[in-house]
Design a protein around this motif. Structure first.
Motif, short mmCIF file in Angstrom:
data_model
loop_
_atom_site.label_atom_id
_atom_site.label_comp_id
_atom_site.label_asym_id
_atom_site.label_seq_id
_atom_site.Cartn_x
_atom_site.Cartn_y
_atom_site.Cartn_z
N ALA A 11 11.13 10.17 3.13
CA ALA A 11 9.81 10.36 3.73
C ALA A 11 9.22 11.71 3.32
N TRP A 12 10.04 12.76 3.34
CA TRP A 12 9.58 14.09 2.93
C TRP A 12 9.18 14.09 1.45
N LEU A 13 9.93 13.36 0.63
CA LEU A 13 9.62 13.27 -0.79
C LEU A 13 8.28 12.58 -1.01
N MET A 14 8.02 11.50 -0.27
CA MET A 14 6.72 10.82 -0.39
C MET A 14 5.58 11.72 0.05
N MET A 15 5.80 12.42 1.16
CA MET A 15 4.80 13.36 1.65
C MET A 15 4.49 14.40 0.59
N THR A 16 5.52 14.96 0.02
CA THR A 16 5.35 16.00 -1.00
C THR A 16 4.63 15.45 -2.21
N GLY A 17 5.02 14.26 -2.65
CA GLY A 17 4.41 13.66 -3.84
C GLY A 17 2.93 13.37 -3.66
N THR A 18 2.54 12.90 -2.46
CA THR A 18 1.13 12.60 -2.24
C THR A 18 0.28 13.86 -2.13
N TYR A 19 0.90 14.99 -1.85
CA TYR A 19 0.15 16.24 -1.71
C TYR A 19 -0.06 16.94 -3.05
N VAL A 20 0.76 16.61 -4.02
CA VAL A 20 0.69 17.27 -5.33
C VAL A 20 -0.69 17.15 -5.98
N PRO A 21 -1.32 15.95 -6.02
CA PRO A 21 -2.64 15.88 -6.67
C PRO A 21 -3.68 16.82 -6.06
N MET A 22 -3.65 16.99 -4.74
CA MET A 22 -4.62 17.89 -4.11
C MET A 22 -4.34 19.34 -4.50
N LEU A 23 -3.08 19.72 -4.58
CA LEU A 23 -2.76 21.07 -5.01
C LEU A 23 -3.21 21.30 -6.46
N ARG A 24 -3.06 20.29 -7.29
CA ARG A 24 -3.53 20.41 -8.68
C ARG A 24 -5.04 20.55 -8.73
N TYR A 25 -5.74 19.79 -7.89
CA TYR A 25 -7.20 19.89 -7.85
C TYR A 25 -7.63 21.31 -7.46
N TYR A 26 -6.89 21.92 -6.54
CA TYR A 26 -7.18 23.28 -6.12
C TYR A 26 -6.50 24.34 -6.98
N ARG A 27 -5.82 23.90 -8.03
CA ARG A 27 -5.17 24.80 -8.98
C ARG A 27 -4.17 25.73 -8.28
N GLN A 28 -3.36 25.15 -7.42
CA GLN A 28 -2.37 25.90 -6.66
C GLN A 28 -0.96 25.55 -7.14
N PRO A 29 0.01 26.45 -6.94
CA PRO A 29 1.37 26.18 -7.38
C PRO A 29 1.97 25.01 -6.61
N LEU A 30 2.74 24.19 -7.31
CA LEU A 30 3.27 22.96 -6.71
C LEU A 30 4.37 23.23 -5.71
N TRP A 31 4.93 24.44 -5.69
CA TRP A 31 5.98 24.72 -4.70
C TRP A 31 5.42 24.74 -3.28
N LEU A 32 4.09 24.74 -3.15
CA LEU A 32 3.49 24.64 -1.82
C LEU A 32 3.61 23.24 -1.23
N ALA A 33 3.83 22.23 -2.07
CA ALA A 33 3.84 20.85 -1.59
C ALA A 33 4.91 20.59 -0.53
N GLN B 63 -3.49 2.87 2.53
CA GLN B 63 -4.52 3.71 3.13
C GLN B 63 -5.50 4.17 2.06
N GLY B 64 -5.96 3.22 1.27
CA GLY B 64 -7.03 3.49 0.32
C GLY B 64 -6.67 4.46 -0.79
N PHE B 65 -5.36 4.60 -1.07
CA PHE B 65 -4.93 5.57 -2.09
C PHE B 65 -5.59 6.92 -1.85
N PHE B 66 -5.56 7.35 -0.58
CA PHE B 66 -6.23 8.57 -0.16
C PHE B 66 -5.76 9.79 -0.92
N TRP B 67 -4.54 9.75 -1.43
CA TRP B 67 -3.92 10.93 -2.04
C TRP B 67 -4.40 11.18 -3.46
#
Length: 398
Positions: free
Chosen positions: A332-354, A22-26
């Motif tokens: 599946a949950w691990l993949m979901m969490t991993g793909t969300y991490v870059p966006m949290l970093r971009y927004y400078r948010q704690p990774l426990w939100l992933a 999916q275009g490396f959307f993450w």
């Protein structure tokens, strides 16, 4: 448990596809494009920089204008540039405040009012039309369409024009960094951009020949000639999701477009409460689905399968001793969490939100359903005192 196992396996397969196909959307490294190797040369001399007119539609924006408009007026742009703020029926003194802010110097500012939009027009696009009409008298090569709540770094306009020129783009848009300060903003806002990128992968948008088209309405640099050929904004006058409609109109006419994440382009509008964020999403969610009940059902089912099944399968599998269900759900949950991490970093948010992304997805599911309910109650897309009961929908992604 067989239903849980098979649901978890299908969800895991969906995440494998999203991760790789999916275009490396993450990824969050799609920023202003570098010069193309075969494109026009850079613009080193001040006399070479094209003229730009900035169009800012504004309706009751006195609360954010002091933090946004001065950043536009203070643009360090080597060429000719001026700002047109279109006061769209404001009742809070937006026009007078804009004139007061312009006394501090900077780029020339014109404040104008378009009057109430006629039938068949959204208020924002009617204001944009009026602004573009005023700008044409200055014969600009580019138009910068930016919202009244967007603050720009001093070199924002310079970088946008240089990137458009060097890359040969007819439209360059940046997804402004939204405010993330309150608890609800931290939970919901990064996911909003994450879901948008999942639906419209940025890498595909900038690829010639790709049918994927989208823009972010807060910051759109558009060639004036391209706007005229695409009949913008007249061709999209009813679109509630006007930024995506604009990008599709430009790309459908053969234009080359680009969208990426912003650096130095920030929204100053606060969404401190869940109610504020809920209204932001629900006012246009059902329009995105073309007011189609079948698409709504498919969207709800997809959100459940992709985002809610993994944690449920993991917990249910562990509770029932089903290793297969727990393993598939956990992966599946691990993949979901991993793909969300870059966006949290971009927004400078704690990774426990992933790992909380399933909760956020559930909120978006409820917002989408509520959007449909409001539509069938005749309220449609409501914004700042105007209601568009049956707005035109954006065409299918294809």
């Amino acid at each position: 448990m067989s239903v849980i196992v098979w649901s978890a396996v299908v969800s895991l397969a969906a995440w494998l596809w999203l991760l790789l196909a999916q275009g490396f959307f993450w990824r969050t490294d799609v920023r202003l494009p570098p010069p193309a190797h075969d494109g026009p040369p850079p613009l080193p001399n001040s006399g070479d920089w094209p003229a730009v007119c900035v169009v800012v539609p504004a309706r009751d924006e006195a609360g954010v204008l002091p933090r946004s408009l001065p950043t536009l007026l203070a643009q360090d742009y080597p060429g000719r540039a001026e700002v047109f703020l279109i006061n769209d029926g404001s009742t809070d003194g937006t026009g007078d405040l804009a004139r007061e802010l312009a006394r501090g110097g900077g780029l020339p500012l014109t404040v104008a009012s378009p009057g109430e939009p006629p039938a068949g027009w959204t208020g924002k696009l009617w204001a944009v039309r009026h602004g573009i009409g005023l700008a044409r008298a200055r014969a600009p090569e580019y138009l910068l369409l930016t919202d009244a709540d967007i603050a720009h770094a001093p070199d924002s306009l310079r970088r946008l024009v240089a990137s458009a020129h060097a890359g040969g783009f007819d439209l360059v848009s940046q997804m402004a960094r939204l405010r993330v300060e309150s608890v609800w903003e931290r939970l919901v806002v990064p996911a909003f951009v994450y879901f948008f990128a999942q639906l419209y992968p940025f890498r595909r948008i900038g690829r010639r020949g790709s049918r994927t088209a989208a823009a972010a309405g807060g910051c759109v640099l558009l060639r004036a000639g391209t706007a005229e050929r695409a009949r913008v904004p007249d061709a999209i006058r009813q679109a509630v999701i006007d930024d995506v409609a604009l990008a599709r109109a430009v790309k459908g006419g053969g234009g080359h477009i680009w969208l990426g994440l912003a650096e130095g382009v920030d929204s100053v509008r606060p969404y401190p409460r869940l109610h504020d964020l809920w209204r932001m999403v629900s006012r246009s969610a059902y329009a995105q689905l073309r007011h189609n009940p079948l698409l709504l059902l498919g969207t709800v089912a997809g959100l459940v399968l992709v985002y809610l099944v993994p944690p449920v399968a993991l917990v249910a599998g562990l509770a029932a001793g089903s290793a297969a269900g727990a393993l598939a759900g956990g992966l599946a949950w691990l993949m979901m969490t991993g793909t969300y991490v870059p966006m949290l970093r971009y927004y400078r948010q704690p990774l426990w939100l992933a790992p909380l992304l399933p909760l956020t997805a559930f909120l978006y599911l409820l917002m989408t359903v509520d959007s449909a309910v409001q539509h069938y109650r005749g309220r449609g897309a409501a914004w700042k005192g105007r209601t568009y009961a049956r707005p035109d929908a954006v065409p299918d992604e294809g």
